[in-house]
Design an enzyme around this catalytic site. Structure first.
Site, PDB file in Angstrom:
ATOM      1  N   LYS A  49      -4.847  10.833  -6.146  1.00  0.00           N
ATOM      2  CA  LYS A  49      -4.917   9.596  -6.943  1.00  0.00           C
ATOM      3  C   LYS A  49      -6.099   8.762  -6.466  1.00  0.00           C
ATOM      4  CE  LYS A  49      -2.112   5.466  -8.015  1.00  0.00           C
ATOM      5  NZ  LYS A  49      -2.575   4.360  -7.173  1.00  0.00           N
ATOM      6  N   HIS A 100      -7.004   1.890  -8.830  1.00  0.00           N
ATOM      7  CA  HIS A 100      -6.006   1.087  -8.131  1.00  0.00           C
ATOM      8  C   HIS A 100      -5.845  -0.277  -8.812  1.00  0.00           C
ATOM      9  CE1 HIS A 100      -4.015   1.618  -4.067  1.00  0.00           C
ATOM     10  NE2 HIS A 100      -3.602   0.408  -4.375  1.00  0.00           N
ATOM     11  N   SER A 143       6.098   4.688  -3.233  1.00  0.00           N
ATOM     12  CA  SER A 143       4.932   4.395  -2.402  1.00  0.00           C
ATOM     13  C   SER A 143       5.247   4.500  -0.907  1.00  0.00           C
ATOM     14  CB  SER A 143       4.458   2.974  -2.705  1.00  0.00           C
ATOM     15  OG  SER A 143       3.656   2.488  -1.653  1.00  0.00           O
ATOM     16  N   SER A 180      -4.625   2.230 -14.500  1.00  0.00           N
ATOM     17  CA  SER A 180      -5.435   1.019 -14.292  1.00  0.00           C
ATOM     18  C   SER A 180      -5.740   0.342 -15.623  1.00  0.00           C
ATOM     19  CB  SER A 180      -6.730   1.294 -13.516  1.00  0.00           C
ATOM     20  OG  SER A 180      -6.385   1.755 -12.199  1.00  0.00           O
ATOM     21  N   GLY A 235       3.699  -0.712  -3.807  1.00  0.00           N
ATOM     22  CA  GLY A 235       4.306  -1.139  -2.549  1.00  0.00           C
ATOM     23  C   GLY A 235       4.869  -2.551  -2.623  1.00  0.00           C
ATOM     24  N   TYR A 281      -0.417 -11.641  -4.506  1.00  0.00           N
ATOM     25  CA  TYR A 281      -0.502 -10.261  -4.032  1.00  0.00           C
ATOM     26  C   TYR A 281      -0.452  -9.277  -5.210  1.00  0.00           C
ATOM     27  CZ  TYR A 281       0.091  -6.037  -1.353  1.00  0.00           C
ATOM     28  OH  TYR A 281      -0.099  -4.792  -0.826  1.00  0.00           O
ATOM     29  N   THR A 310      -3.035   9.152  -2.225  1.00  0.00           N
ATOM     30  CA  THR A 310      -3.946   8.103  -2.703  1.00  0.00           C
ATOM     31  C   THR A 310      -5.174   8.052  -1.806  1.00  0.00           C
ATOM     32  OG1 THR A 310      -2.131   6.844  -3.632  1.00  0.00           O
ATOM     33  CG2 THR A 310      -4.153   5.628  -3.180  1.00  0.00           C
TER      34      THR A 310
HETATM   35  C1  FNR Z   1      -0.401  -1.013  -6.229  1.00  0.00           C
HETATM   36  N1  FNR Z   1      -0.910   0.283  -6.273  1.00  0.00           N
HETATM   37  C2  FNR Z   1      -0.575   1.182  -5.285  1.00  0.00           C
HETATM   38  N2  FNR Z   1      -1.032   2.464  -5.347  1.00  0.00           N
HETATM   39  C3  FNR Z   1      -0.671   3.370  -4.414  1.00  0.00           C
HETATM   40  O1  FNR Z   1      -1.085   4.519  -4.500  1.00  0.00           O
HETATM   41  N3  FNR Z   1       0.170   2.992  -3.395  1.00  0.00           N
HETATM   42  C4  FNR Z   1       0.650   1.733  -3.266  1.00  0.00           C
HETATM   43  O2  FNR Z   1       1.390   1.414  -2.344  1.00  0.00           O
HETATM   44  C5  FNR Z   1       0.250   0.771  -4.219  1.00  0.00           C
HETATM   45  N4  FNR Z   1       0.685  -0.513  -4.128  1.00  0.00           N
HETATM   46  C6  FNR Z   1       0.393  -1.406  -5.131  1.00  0.00           C
HETATM   47  C7  FNR Z   1       0.909  -2.696  -5.058  1.00  0.00           C
HETATM   48  C8  FNR Z   1       0.691  -3.590  -6.094  1.00  0.00           C
HETATM   49  C9  FNR Z   1       1.274  -4.963  -6.021  1.00  0.00           C
HETATM   50  C10 FNR Z   1      -0.065  -3.178  -7.221  1.00  0.00           C
HETATM   51  C11 FNR Z   1      -0.282  -4.095  -8.380  1.00  0.00           C
HETATM   52  C12 FNR Z   1      -0.605  -1.913  -7.268  1.00  0.00           C
HETATM   53  C13 FNR Z   1      -1.753   0.728  -7.387  1.00  0.00           C
HETATM   54  C14 FNR Z   1      -0.909   1.321  -8.509  1.00  0.00           C
HETATM   55  O3  FNR Z   1      -0.351   2.550  -8.154  1.00  0.00           O
HETATM   56  C15 FNR Z   1      -1.752   1.565  -9.763  1.00  0.00           C
HETATM   57  O4  FNR Z   1      -2.854   2.374  -9.437  1.00  0.00           O
HETATM   58  C16 FNR Z   1      -2.250   0.267 -10.381  1.00  0.00           C
HETATM   59  O5  FNR Z   1      -1.281  -0.729 -10.338  1.00  0.00           O
HETATM   60  C17 FNR Z   1      -2.637   0.549 -11.834  1.00  0.00           C
HETATM   61  O6  FNR Z   1      -3.191  -0.563 -12.406  1.00  0.00           O
HETATM   62  P1  FNR Z   1      -2.364  -1.595 -13.313  1.00  0.00           P
HETATM   63  O7  FNR Z   1      -1.444  -0.794 -14.229  1.00  0.00           O
HETATM   64  O8  FNR Z   1      -1.609  -2.461 -12.371  1.00  0.00           O
HETATM   65  O9  FNR Z   1      -3.449  -2.296 -14.023  1.00  0.00           O
END
Ligand code: FNR
Length: 373
Positions: A245, A269, A112, A301, A85, A30, A162
């Protein structure tokens, strides 16, 4: 030092491989998951390798000031905890641990909507820390307004909406094993604790029928009909700054300006939503040009190291959000692990800014970088 602490203290870019040993397959799947073949997730990381940092000659500054203020929030460094999350997949303390770590470091924590713990508990863990709230705008406006009221009451000062998850991405790592944390009621604490959700969608306590609750959640979560015309509803119910976002195009960035939004997060994301989308870093310069200083531009990201953060800032980001790396820290060593990862990233950023002969990240610019290949 414990073995896990040692695992964190080395090269931050190796964190994913190290934490893989601590995580059960569905949790690792996940967290690592990207959409489709993960091309965009890989492209996010690869985009950083195509830029090199120009070294200037001259004295290396003794002191570097990374502090900044984004939309009224003072930060010791331009680095935020991205909203993530279901953090209990990484560690039972989940977002409580991350919110505590953020407070210890003075960094801003973005909670989140899919938090594993409800927003009031995360706010209590975050104490006097700086916290923003991320909204997944549900199909039910009464529920959206209830989330906003609770977030404001719990001390979240900024709203991050988001936009890129109005439909959940196609993630084979989850699909192959038929896994969704939400159906086990992980990551829906903000919903099951909400008076509106409970009244309208939860006739029985979640424990009595987790699957039914998960399905009700899925009904309100996905909101493909979301449009710019609905923004006034949020404005009427939120007094603080609003950021969007998930912006990846200059056109959408200009729309954000026209709609009176306060800031944006350039993000795909972490490649979890649309496979084949360009790397987020490749989208950044044109968006910065389109915004032309009219609002702060945050970025995420693919950031794995302080060096990556420097490159995003040199390409025009005012601050960066970090996602998966702090989850890997959480998996390896709980609150200490997530603190250590974020601390290392900030320390490395400071060192890189110093070595580039800048006294502050704010003087970095595109001319600080060169195309590596
Ligand atoms: C996320 N991301 C995310 N974004 C958001 O706006 N709400 C959320 O609930 C979540 N949940 C979430 C869960 C998991 C397991 C991951 C890995 C990512 C996206 C997060 O905010 C962010 O945009 C990315 O993780 C950025 O990329 P990197 O740093 O993981 O490469």
């Amino acid at each position: 030092m414990t073995t896990n602490e040692l695992a964190i203290s080395g090269d931050l870019s190796q964190l994913e491989a190290r934490s893989a040993e601590s995580l059960p397959p569905e949790a690792l799947g996940y967290i690592r998951a990207g959409a489709g073949d993960r091309d965009t997730t890989r492209a996010n990381a690869a985009a950083f390798r195509r830029w090199g940092v120009r070294r200037r000659t001259g004295t290396i500054p003794a002191d570097v000031d990374l502090s900044t203020t984004i939309l009224g929030t003072r930060m010791p460094a331009p680095v935020l905890f991205a909203p993530v999350g279901v953090q209990t997949l990484a560690h039972p303390d989940g977002d409580l641990a991350s919110a505590r770590a953020a407070d210890e470091l003075g960094l801003t924590y973005i909670h989140s909507t899919q938090g594993a713990y409800k927003m009031e508990d995360v706010a209590a863990a975050n104490g006097d820390g700086s916290r923003w709230y991320q909204l997944y705008w549900p199909t039910d406006d009464e529920l959206a307004v209830s989330f906003l009221r609770r977030a404001a009451a719990a001390g979240y000062t900024h709203l991050v909406i988001t936009l890129d998850t109005t439909l959940l991405g196609w993630r084979p790592l989850d699909l192959d094993i038929g896994y969704s944390p939400f159906l086990e009621n992980k990551g829906i604490a903000n919903y099951t604790s909400d008076p509106v959700f409970r009244r309208k969608y939860m006739p029985a306590p979640a424990e009595a029928s987790p699957l039914a609750t998960g399905i009700q959640f899925a009904r309100v979560f996905q909101n493909p009909g979301l449009s710019w015309s609905q923004l006034p509803l949020i404005r009427d119910n939120w007094d603080g700054p609003i950021l969007l976002k998930g912006i990846q195009s200059p056109r959408d960035a200009r729309m954000a300006v026209r709609n009176g939004i306060d800031g944006i997060v350039v993000s795909n994301h972490g490649g979890r939503q649309v496979d084949g989308a360009i790397a987020s870093l490749d989208a950044l310069p044109a968006i910065v040009d389109a915004i032309d200083g009219r609002m702060p531009v945050l970025f995420d990201s693919g950031i794995r190291t302080g060096r990556d953060a420097l490159k995003a800032i040199a390409l025009g980001a005012d601050a960066v959000l970090v996602g998966r790396p702090y989850l890997y820290g959480l998996a390896l060593d709980g609150q200490r692990g997530t603190r250590r990862v974020m601390r290392s990233l900030v320390d490395e950023l400071e060192e890189e800014v110093r070595r580039a002969r800048h006294r502050t990240h704010r003087t970095l610019s595109r001319s600080s970088l060169t195309r590596a290949r």
